[in-house]
Design an enzyme around this catalytic site. Sequence first.
Site, PDB file in Angstrom:
ATOM      1  N   ARG A  29       1.664  -5.667  -4.045  1.00  5.67           N
ATOM      2  CA  ARG A  29       0.289  -6.085  -4.041  1.00  5.67           C
ATOM      3  C   ARG A  29      -0.211  -5.689  -5.534  1.00  5.67           C
ATOM      4  NH1 ARG A  29      -1.228  -8.331   0.486  1.00  5.67           N
ATOM      5  NH2 ARG A  29      -0.095  -7.464   2.316  1.00  5.67           N
ATOM      6  N   ASP A  30      -0.919  -6.787  -6.000  1.00  7.18           N
ATOM      7  CA  ASP A  30      -1.620  -6.224  -7.462  1.00  7.18           C
ATOM      8  C   ASP A  30      -2.546  -5.119  -7.105  1.00  7.18           C
ATOM      9  OD1 ASP A  30      -2.022  -8.316 -10.120  1.00  7.18           O
ATOM     10  OD2 ASP A  30      -3.424  -6.629 -10.028  1.00  7.18           O
ATOM     11  N   ILE A  31      -2.347  -4.281  -8.160  1.00  4.53           N
ATOM     12  CA  ILE A  31      -3.394  -3.003  -8.040  1.00  4.53           C
ATOM     13  C   ILE A  31      -4.673  -3.265  -8.339  1.00  4.53           C
ATOM     14  CG2 ILE A  31      -3.127  -2.373 -10.547  1.00  4.53           C
ATOM     15  CD1 ILE A  31      -2.406   0.386  -9.724  1.00  4.53           C
ATOM     16  N   ASN A  87       1.250 -16.223 -16.432  1.00  7.00           N
ATOM     17  CA  ASN A  87       0.493 -16.119 -17.921  1.00  7.00           C
ATOM     18  C   ASN A  87       1.877 -15.568 -18.797  1.00  7.00           C
ATOM     19  OD1 ASN A  87      -1.956 -16.351 -16.921  1.00  7.00           O
ATOM     20  ND2 ASN A  87      -1.814 -14.052 -16.415  1.00  7.00           N
ATOM     21  N   VAL A  96       1.553  -7.392 -18.901  1.00  6.08           N
ATOM     22  CA  VAL A  96       2.599  -6.748 -18.630  1.00  6.08           C
ATOM     23  C   VAL A  96       3.843  -7.640 -18.841  1.00  6.08           C
ATOM     24  CG1 VAL A  96       4.010  -5.828 -16.804  1.00  6.08           C
ATOM     25  CG2 VAL A  96       1.575  -5.211 -16.631  1.00  6.08           C
ATOM     26  N   HIS A 100       6.064 -12.189 -14.198  1.00  5.10           N
ATOM     27  CA  HIS A 100       5.633 -11.970 -12.748  1.00  5.10           C
ATOM     28  C   HIS A 100       4.845 -13.462 -12.458  1.00  5.10           C
ATOM     29  CE1 HIS A 100       3.011 -10.007 -15.584  1.00  5.10           C
ATOM     30  NE2 HIS A 100       1.865 -10.601 -14.977  1.00  5.10           N
ATOM     31  N   HIS A 102       1.970 -14.580 -10.184  1.00  2.00           N
ATOM     32  CA  HIS A 102       0.761 -14.404  -9.411  1.00  2.00           C
ATOM     33  C   HIS A 102       0.654 -15.241  -8.115  1.00  2.00           C
ATOM     34  CE1 HIS A 102      -1.192 -11.575 -12.488  1.00  2.00           C
ATOM     35  NE2 HIS A 102      -0.699 -12.265 -13.215  1.00  2.00           N
TER      36      HIS A 102
HETATM   37  P1  AMP Z   1      -0.775 -10.311 -16.474  1.00  2.00           P
HETATM   38  O1  AMP Z   1      -2.365 -10.251 -16.954  1.00  2.00           O
HETATM   39  O2  AMP Z   1      -0.308 -11.957 -15.885  1.00  2.00           O
HETATM   40  O3  AMP Z   1       0.265  -9.775 -17.095  1.00  2.00           O
HETATM   41  O4  AMP Z   1      -0.946  -9.664 -14.993  1.00  2.00           O
HETATM   42  C1  AMP Z   1      -0.597  -8.410 -14.991  1.00  2.00           C
HETATM   43  C2  AMP Z   1      -1.207  -8.047 -13.461  1.00  2.00           C
HETATM   44  O5  AMP Z   1      -0.276  -6.661 -13.022  1.00  2.00           O
HETATM   45  C3  AMP Z   1      -2.711  -7.599 -13.549  1.00  2.00           C
HETATM   46  O6  AMP Z   1      -3.055  -8.458 -12.581  1.00  2.00           O
HETATM   47  C4  AMP Z   1      -2.473  -6.003 -13.255  1.00  2.00           C
HETATM   48  O7  AMP Z   1      -3.660  -5.863 -12.270  1.00  2.00           O
HETATM   49  C5  AMP Z   1      -0.939  -6.087 -12.491  1.00  2.00           C
HETATM   50  N1  AMP Z   1      -0.673  -4.485 -12.514  1.00  2.00           N
HETATM   51  C6  AMP Z   1      -0.363  -3.732 -13.423  1.00  2.00           C
HETATM   52  N2  AMP Z   1      -0.006  -2.642 -13.142  1.00  2.00           N
HETATM   53  C7  AMP Z   1       0.348  -2.539 -12.013  1.00  2.00           C
HETATM   54  C8  AMP Z   1       0.765  -1.763 -10.939  1.00  2.00           C
HETATM   55  N3  AMP Z   1       1.402  -0.209 -11.180  1.00  2.00           N
HETATM   56  N4  AMP Z   1       0.841  -2.107  -9.681  1.00  2.00           N
HETATM   57  C9  AMP Z   1       0.549  -3.307  -9.319  1.00  2.00           C
HETATM   58  N5  AMP Z   1      -0.001  -4.213 -10.210  1.00  2.00           N
HETATM   59  C10 AMP Z   1      -0.153  -3.829 -11.316  1.00  2.00           C
END
Ligand code: AMP
Length: 114
Positions: A29-31, A87, A96, A100, A102
């Site tokens: 799950r996204d944080i 993205n 990140v 990934h 979403h």
């Molecule tokens: P992006 O902007 O596409 O790189 O998405 C990165 C996503 O990673 C964002 O929606 C963040 O909220 C999520 N995120 C960052 N750190 C964590 C974590 N430790 N656990 C879960 N989700 C995370």
Amino acid sequence: MTDCIFCKIVSGDIQGNIVYRDEQTTAFRDINPAAPTHILIVPNKHIDSVNMLIVDDEPLIGHMFTTAKNIAAQEGIAENGYRLIINTNADAGQTVFHIHLHLLGGAPMKNPMG
Ligand code: AMP
């Protein structure tokens, strides 16, 4: 990669709210959820972004989408619908640098893409 937060979630060095894992992928799950259901599906091996994909990664990327479909069903959002987003780099807002997917759903999407 040692300094990659998603590699650390995959390895268990950092706790993630993991909903699914197999030999190729981990989903958690996204944080900072942007929808009632917001899950990230990541490859277990580190790949920075879509820009770094090679032909050998095609089965892995396909598996990420099948995994997303199965999780959507598991989460009860398959029927109403969901959005899958990857993205890539700055203009898309990638924050990140470990690929990934979403998985967003659980309510009608309010914002148009782009
Ligand atoms: P992006 O902007 O596409 O790189 O998405 C990165 C996503 O990673 C964002 O929606 C963040 O909220 C999520 N995120 C960052 N750190 C964590 C974590 N430790 N656990 C879960 N989700 C995370």
